[in-house]
Design an enzyme around this catalytic site. Structure first.
Site, PDB file in Angstrom:
ATOM      1  CE  LYS A 105      32.209  57.546  22.311  1.00  0.00           C
ATOM      2  NZ  LYS A 105      33.219  57.992  21.331  1.00  0.00           N
ATOM      3  NE  ARG A 124      39.927  37.310  42.071  1.00  0.00           N
ATOM      4  CZ  ARG A 124      39.394  38.109  43.010  1.00  0.00           C
ATOM      5  NH1 ARG A 124      39.991  38.242  44.147  1.00  0.00           N
ATOM      6  NH2 ARG A 124      38.245  38.728  42.799  1.00  0.00           N
TER       7      ARG A 124
HETATM    8  N1   CP Z   1      39.152  34.608  39.584  1.00  0.00           N
HETATM    9  C1   CP Z   1      38.745  35.653  38.842  1.00  0.00           C
HETATM   10  O1   CP Z   1      38.480  35.536  37.642  1.00  0.00           O
HETATM   11  O2   CP Z   1      38.688  36.839  39.512  1.00  0.00           O
HETATM   12  P1   CP Z   1      38.253  38.231  38.852  1.00  0.00           P
HETATM   13  O3   CP Z   1      36.810  38.079  38.456  1.00  0.00           O
HETATM   14  O4   CP Z   1      38.473  39.242  39.917  1.00  0.00           O
HETATM   15  O5   CP Z   1      39.110  38.440  37.637  1.00  0.00           O
END
Ligand code: CP
Ligand code: ASP
Length: 294
Positions: free
Chosen positions: A63, A35
């Site tokens: 690296k 997200r």
């Molecule tokens: N809500 C959220 O931070 O989702 P992700 O970890 O997928 O970015």
């Protein structure tokens, strides 16, 4: 939030609000994300800007390059850096080597996730009449120790004395004292609990979280802690008809799919609000003229 709402109105009329044309966002995600990375990317594209992406597997971090050097490099190529790291405090380290350069924290280990908290608050704003003046009871549930979204959210909530907070978790995953002290200093009303039932019926916003498996050093402790609070259709049936259920996602087993078509479920609305909120944030940070009437 007003600008984010205006962005939403703007996007209903125009596919792009090109106020950041020619500007470049460096999306540096040194830890997995669906997200946050995608919504910052989408937000920048909708503002007419461009994006470069750095991940743990396609960068010289593999690296052994330090975070400091990585940030020094990325600021040569961009106008703003969005940084996610497994290391708590990484955003502060990044800011310390790039004075005056905008760094946005997209999650630093078990520390903070401030833009998630902003989009969460925006979701509450949108669901309770476009105002945050109502006296709402907000219940944060699950892993409050390692969950960075709730650390940032609790701090935001401290600005709203009209909110009452319930902090519900297993005893070993309580909200760390430093955040309780912030709530105390802001004279916020809150209770620390290890049971959901006593507060469920009064709750206006139930904010469920995932037990953060990747932060545990003791796997047995993780196994003992998971599955203690599961929000299901049955849970929702005990809540007010006007209440809402949120989750930053991803979910594992703590929020069952039989909640998904319940009108209280807002966890698929949060990611949409995330694009608008992040558009507002990027436009603000890069000084773009928002160009839509608020
Ligand atoms: N809500 C959220 O931070 O989702 P992700 O970890 O997928 O970015
Ligand atoms: N996606 C959120 C975070 O990165 C919540 C989670 O992973 O459980 O903090």
């Amino acid at each position: 939030m007003e600008v984010a709402a205006a962005m939403g109105r703007g996007l209903k009329v125009y596919p792009r609000i090109p106020v950041l044309q020619g500007r470049v966002l460096a999306n540096c995600f040194l830890e997995p994300s669906t997200r946050t990375a995608s919504s910052f990317h989408s937000a920048m594209l909708k503002l007419g800007g461009d994006v470069i992406h750095l991940g743990p597997d396609n960068s010289s971090v593999k690296k052994g390059e330090t975070l400091e050097d990585t940030i020094r490099m990325m600021q040569c190529y961009s106008d703003v850096i969005v940084l996610r790291s497994p290391v708590q405090g990484a955003a502060d380290v990044a800011a310390s080597v790039s004075p005056g350069f905008p760094i946005i924290n997209a999650g630093d280990g078990g520390g903070e996730h401030p833009t998630q908290a902003l989009l969460d608050l925006f979701t509450i704003h949108q669901n309770f009449g476009g105002s945050l003046r109502e006296s709402l009871t907000i219940t944060l549930l699950g892993d409050l120790k390692y969950g960075r979204t709730v650390h940032s959210l609790a701090q935001l909530m401290a600005h709203f004395p009209n909110f009452k907070l319930n902090l519900v978790s297993p005893p070993n995953l309580r909200m760390p004292d430093e955040y309780l002290r912030l709530l105390d200093a802001a004279k916020c009303r809150y209770d620390v609990l290890d049971k959901l039932e006593p507060v469920l019926a009064q709750t206006d916003v139930l904010y469920q979280t995932r037990v953060q498996k990747e932060r545990f050093t003791d796997e047995q402790e993780y196994l003992r802690s998971k599955g203690l609070f599961i929000v299901s259709k049955k849970t929702l049936e005990q809540m007010k008809s006007t209440s809402i259920v949120m989750h930053p996602l991803p979910r594992v087993d703590e929020l069952t799919a039989d909640c998904d078509d319940n009108p209280r479920a807002k966890y698929f609305e949060q990611p949409k609000n995330g694009v608008l909120l992040r558009m507002a944030l990027l436009a603000g940070v890069l000084g773009g003229d928002v160009g839509v009437k608020q």
